[in-house]
Enzyme design. Structure first.
Site, PDB file in Angstrom:
ATOM      1  N   SER A  48       0.874  -1.174   0.000  1.00 27.67           N
ATOM      2  CA  SER A  48       0.000   0.000   0.000  1.00 27.67           C
ATOM      3  C   SER A  48       0.908   1.219   0.000  1.00 27.67           C
ATOM      4  CB  SER A  48      -0.889   0.036   1.240  1.00 27.67           C
ATOM      5  OG  SER A  48      -1.531   1.293   1.315  1.00 27.67           O
ATOM      6  N   ALA A  66       0.123   3.835   1.251  1.00 22.11           N
ATOM      7  CA  ALA A  66      -0.141   4.493   2.530  1.00 22.11           C
ATOM      8  C   ALA A  66       0.681   3.885   3.663  1.00 22.11           C
ATOM      9  CB  ALA A  66      -1.632   4.403   2.864  1.00 22.11           C
ATOM     10  N   CYS A  67       1.427   2.839   3.385  1.00 23.15           N
ATOM     11  CA  CYS A  67       2.235   2.175   4.407  1.00 23.15           C
ATOM     12  C   CYS A  67       3.709   2.449   4.151  1.00 23.15           C
ATOM     13  CB  CYS A  67       1.977   0.674   4.387  1.00 23.15           C
ATOM     14  SG  CYS A  67       3.061  -0.244   5.501  1.00 23.15           S
ATOM     15  N   PRO A  68       4.367   3.185   5.039  1.00 24.19           N
ATOM     16  CA  PRO A  68       5.779   3.502   4.796  1.00 24.19           C
ATOM     17  C   PRO A  68       6.687   2.277   4.771  1.00 24.19           C
ATOM     18  CG  PRO A  68       5.096   4.221   6.988  1.00 24.19           C
ATOM     19  CD  PRO A  68       3.859   3.768   6.276  1.00 24.19           C
ATOM     20  N   CYS A 114       6.218   0.816   1.288  1.00 23.46           N
ATOM     21  CA  CYS A 114       6.779   1.697   0.259  1.00 23.46           C
ATOM     22  C   CYS A 114       8.291   1.555   0.142  1.00 23.46           C
ATOM     23  CB  CYS A 114       6.424   3.150   0.554  1.00 23.46           C
ATOM     24  SG  CYS A 114       4.711   3.536   0.213  1.00 23.46           S
TER      25      CYS A 114
END
Length: 158
Positions: free
Chosen positions: A52, A54-56, A59
């Site tokens: 995602s 939105a997930c560091p 990423c």
């Protein structure tokens, strides 16, 4: 009355306790090894990363794939960045694939985990998935990073 699964399913948001983030241990901890010492060997087009944006933690795995030039040999799918209902059986909300971008017939990340184990109650990203065996290899971002940085060097173009 809520089912037992409804009370035990969770996300990373459940790891915040008293203002601190205390991460629950990842459940899938297998390794891809270039020396052949595991069932998971680095091969082109064998592995798939589910993330995602939105997930560091997720990423950073995608960043390493791009930086090392592994994007031609390890595919990836990005889930919707907003949590949605993952089942009609309970109230869990988590990562879902876009309807036109589902992976392996899974509508949610939860679907991938539940194919592996009925005991899984945490449906997190990133997921390093072995397409040959149809199994989750690893869901711990720091370990996935180490594998990408060392075990896939023969396939890296950068």
């Amino acid at each position: 009355r809520a089912s037992r699964r409804a009370m035990t399913t969770g996300t990373g948001l459940d790891d915040v306790k008293k203002g601190a983030f205390v991460r629950t241990e990842s459940q899938f901890r297998n390794w891809v090894k270039a020396d052949g010492s595991t069932d998971f060997k680095p091969e082109a087009d064998r592995y798939h990363l589910v993330i995602s944006l939105a997930c560091p933690w997720a990423c950073r795995c995608l960043a390493v794939i791009k930086l090392k030039g592994l994007d031609k040999v390890i595919s990836h799918t990005v889930v919707n960045p907003l949590f949605q209902r993952t089942s009609d059986k309970d109230e869990h909300r988590g990562w879902c694939f876009e309807p036109d971008n589902q992976y392996r017939g899974a509508k949610t990340v939860r679907d991938l985990y539940e194919r592996e184990s009925s005991n899984t109650t945490r449906y997190t990203v990133p997921i390093l998935f072995d397409q040959a065996s149809e199994k989750i290899v690893n869901n711990e971002s720091s370990e996935i990073l180490r594998m990408l940085n060392s075990e896939f060097n023969e396939l890296a173009t950068k």
